[in-house]
Motif scaffolding. Structure first.
Motif, PDB file in Angstrom:
ATOM      1  N   SER A 311       0.837  -1.197   0.000  1.00 14.79           N
ATOM      2  CA  SER A 311       0.000   0.000   0.000  1.00 14.79           C
ATOM      3  C   SER A 311       0.873   1.249   0.000  1.00 14.79           C
ATOM      4  O   SER A 311       1.889   1.314   0.700  1.00 14.79           O
ATOM      5  N   GLY A 312       0.475   2.243  -0.821  1.00 19.38           N
ATOM      6  CA  GLY A 312       1.169   3.528  -0.864  1.00 19.38           C
ATOM      7  C   GLY A 312       0.256   4.631  -0.378  1.00 19.38           C
ATOM      8  O   GLY A 312      -0.929   4.671  -0.729  1.00 19.38           O
ATOM      9  N   THR A 317       4.995   6.829   2.415  1.00 22.12           N
ATOM     10  CA  THR A 317       5.533   5.514   2.759  1.00 22.12           C
ATOM     11  C   THR A 317       4.810   4.412   1.993  1.00 22.12           C
ATOM     12  O   THR A 317       3.678   4.579   1.524  1.00 22.12           O
ATOM     13  N   ILE A 318       5.490   3.285   1.906  1.00 19.38           N
ATOM     14  CA  ILE A 318       4.935   2.073   1.315  1.00 19.38           C
ATOM     15  C   ILE A 318       5.044   0.969   2.359  1.00 19.38           C
ATOM     16  O   ILE A 318       6.128   0.747   2.918  1.00 19.38           O
ATOM     17  N   ILE A 319       3.929   0.279   2.623  1.00 16.79           N
ATOM     18  CA  ILE A 319       3.905  -0.769   3.644  1.00 16.79           C
ATOM     19  C   ILE A 319       3.538  -2.088   2.979  1.00 16.79           C
ATOM     20  O   ILE A 319       2.595  -2.158   2.159  1.00 16.79           O
ATOM     21  N   HIS A 320       4.281  -3.153   3.300  1.00 17.09           N
ATOM     22  CA  HIS A 320       3.971  -4.514   2.858  1.00 17.09           C
ATOM     23  C   HIS A 320       3.161  -5.206   3.950  1.00 17.09           C
ATOM     24  O   HIS A 320       3.622  -5.313   5.102  1.00 17.09           O
ATOM     25  N   GLY A 335      10.791   5.866   0.482  1.00 14.49           N
ATOM     26  CA  GLY A 335      11.555   6.303  -0.684  1.00 14.49           C
ATOM     27  C   GLY A 335      11.009   7.553  -1.341  1.00 14.49           C
ATOM     28  O   GLY A 335      11.615   8.067  -2.281  1.00 14.49           O
ATOM     29  N   HIS A 336       9.845   8.035  -0.869  1.00 11.90           N
ATOM     30  CA  HIS A 336       9.224   9.227  -1.463  1.00 11.90           C
ATOM     31  C   HIS A 336       9.004  10.286  -0.384  1.00 11.90           C
ATOM     32  O   HIS A 336       8.771   9.963   0.791  1.00 11.90           O
ATOM     33  N   THR A 337       9.072  11.526  -0.809  1.00 10.19           N
ATOM     34  CA  THR A 337       8.844  12.642   0.111  1.00 10.19           C
ATOM     35  C   THR A 337       7.421  13.174   0.017  1.00 10.19           C
ATOM     36  O   THR A 337       7.010  13.963   0.878  1.00 10.19           O
ATOM     37  N   ASN A 359       7.794  13.436  -8.341  1.00  7.00           N
ATOM     38  CA  ASN A 359       8.335  13.226  -9.702  1.00  7.00           C
ATOM     39  C   ASN A 359       9.342  12.079  -9.757  1.00  7.00           C
ATOM     40  O   ASN A 359      10.109  12.002 -10.718  1.00  7.00           O
ATOM     41  N   LEU A 360       9.350  11.206  -8.779  1.00  9.58           N
ATOM     42  CA  LEU A 360      10.308  10.100  -8.745  1.00  9.58           C
ATOM     43  C   LEU A 360       9.638   8.783  -9.125  1.00  9.58           C
ATOM     44  O   LEU A 360       8.443   8.568  -8.853  1.00  9.58           O
TER      45      LEU A 360
END
Length: 530
Positions: A311-312, A317-320, A335-337, A359-360
């Motif tokens: 989930s993003g 953040t991204i959580i598994h 990995g994202h701001t 933009n990443l």
């Protein structure tokens, strides 16, 4: 004097090039008559001398005493049309000039005989003056025949036989009914090497209260042919086979669904809501199975990998989540701001791609344990100039990733995740909202915003535009593909869902490349299930 007359007569008899005295043979009389008849001249204008070497015509070999007049000749009748509809050519005798044809056929042989006679004359030092005069007289005679017969100077390209008459001209008021068929411009979709692509939607569904938000993912199509779509605070299920519509859930006032994603196999639907939680629903029983927390802001993107759902969120953040375990949270990736608005697992489940409002584009590799991903991104791509929401993995090249940028970028870029290089970049001229690879053709479809609000099909890897699918009156926010890979459903800000039969396989194709299975490949995580 008598002896001199005898010698003179003997010399004249031995000279072959001179004129022959006595009555002319029958065949020469016929030749003279035909020549006089064709040119319509009198005997005084054209005096034909009976020379055996005239224009290469050879004397008949039959015995003069014998005659064939007693034999009955059958009339030579040429049928005007071949019986039975044959395809052989029948000369048209009425339009054929046989005299001219005979002259043209024998002209070359006559020229050759002239050259041989000239050579013999020059080589023979003892030839008398009468032979030279006879040759000159013969050349003048042939020149005169050519002028009277009106033979053109360059007769090599002339027609000897006429096989048909010229077709009569059509009347001025006549219109050819096939003119439209042969004059119409062939569309690009029917040209050789291209296929027919319908540019209009096959079906249109109403989607009232569909949220016009670029960062949300509010529609998905399951392997059981069920479309889940979030409209306002409700989530609906539409059975594409039967057409039945069912309401799955409704959130409290102020809350809404931010993302929807089906598991690869089964009827389990993951719903990310505006409070930061991920809900699991069993759609066959219309029952919520569990709620998994972990985010501090809304969940705008989801991606399944067997029993693992990623989930993003807007918190960056991204959580598994391991849906089998009580402690569902396996790891968290930072990995994202800014908001994570795109998540996709590769077709071989070895890489996870994430796109954000910063933009990443980040690519995460599979963890060494086989569950989740590494905590650090394998690649960071920062070439886009706007938010990246559209992500798609190539089904026949698992290491190729396609990404699309927002309004300020408008580019579709292709990446090689093995070495982290940019393969190709194409300016699409408008906002890229979604990307999908075809399973039957080496093609890519993209959904766009202003100004045309169209779906565009591209040939991969050349990225030549194949067709534009128009119909939406506002930007196309979301796309999903049917289980058989033939139909694409699009959701627009104009509150409509449109179905496009743009990837239907060709049933008449004799040879087709092996298509990718409609269902995703089995995850490596499934090996640990006992």
């Amino acid at each position: 004097m008598s002896q001199f007359n005898f010698v003179s007569d003997l010399q004249n008899a031995l000279i072959m090039d001179g004129e022959t005295r006595g009555p002319a043979p029958r065949w020469k009389k016929k030749l003279e008559a035909s020549l006089n008849g064709s040119v319509n001249t009198t005997r005084s204008v054209l005096s034909v001398s009976y020379n055996t070497s005239f224009s290469g015509v050879q004397a008949p070999t039959k015995t003069p005493g014998k005659s064939s007049e007693g034999k009955t000749k059958k009339p030579n009748t040429t049928p005007t049309k071949t019986p039975g509809g044959g395809d052989r050519f029948i000369p048209n005798r009425a339009a054929t000039n046989f005299e001219l044809a005979h002259f043209l056929v024998n002209k070359d042989s006559g020229d050759k005989s002239d050259e041989e006679n000239d050579k013999a004359t020059t080589s023979n030092s003892n030839s008398n003056e009468s032979n030279v005069q006879a040759s000159a007289h013969k050349g003048e005679r042939q020149k005169l025949i050519s002028e009277v017969a009106q033979v053109p100077g360059d007769s090599h390209g002339g027609r000897i036989l006429c096989y048909q008459n010229k077709a009569p001209a059509a009347p001025e008021s006549h219109t050819n009914p096939l003119k439209v068929v042969y004059s119409i411009k062939t569309p690009i979709s029917t040209k050789s090497g291209s296929r027919y692509i319908p540019t209009t939607s096959e079906r249109i569904l109403d989607a009232p209260d569909f949220i016009n938000d670029y960062y949300l993912n509010l529609m998905d199509w399951s392997g059981d042919n069920i479309v889940a779509v979030a409209l306002g605070s409700c989530v609906y299920l539409w059975n594409a086979a039967s057409g039945n519509i069912e309401q799955l859930t409704e959130f409290e006032e102020g809350d809404y669904a931010g993302s929807l994603s089906w598991i690869q196999e089964g009827q389990i639907l993951a719903i990310g809501n505006s409070t930061g939680a991920v809900e699991l629903w069993d759609c066959s029983k219309v029952k919520r199975l569990r709620v998994m927390d972990g985010h501090s802001a809304r969940v705008g993107s989801l991606a399944w990998n067997s029993f693992l759902v990623s989930s993003g969120s807007r918190d960056g953040t991204i959580i598994h989540h391991d849906v089998r375990s009580r402690e569902h949270k396996i790891s968290s990736l930072a990995g994202h701001t800014q908001e994570v608005c795109g998540l996709k697992w590769s077709t071989d489940f070895k890489y996870l791609a994430s796109g954000g409002n910063d933009n990443l584009v980040n690519v995460w590799s599979l963890a060494s344990s086989g569950v989740g991903t590494a905590s650090e991104a394998l690649h960071k791509f920062n070439e886009h100039q706007a938010a990246v929401r559209a992500l798609a993995w190539c089904p026949w090249q698992p290491s190729t990733l396609a990404s699309g940028g927002g309004t300020a970028d408008r580019c579709i870029k292709f990446w090689n995740v093995n070495n982290g290089s940019l393969i190709k970049s194409v300016d699409s001229k408008s906002q890229v909202c979604s990307l999908l690879f075809s399973r039957h053709y080496k093609e890519l479809i993209s959904a766009h915003g202003f100004a045309n609000n169209q779906l565009t099909i591209w040939k991969y890897p050349t990225m030549v535009k194949q067709a534009d699918l128009t119909g939406h009156t506002s930007r196309v926010l979301q796309m999903a593909m049917s289980p058989d890979g033939s139909t694409v459903i699009s959701a627009g800000a104009d509150e409509t869902l449109r179905l496009w039969n743009c990837f239907a396989p060709d049933p008449l194709a004799a040879k087709k490349s092996a298509s990718v299975n409609s269902k995703a490949k089995q995850s490596v995580f499934r090996q640990s299930i006992r």
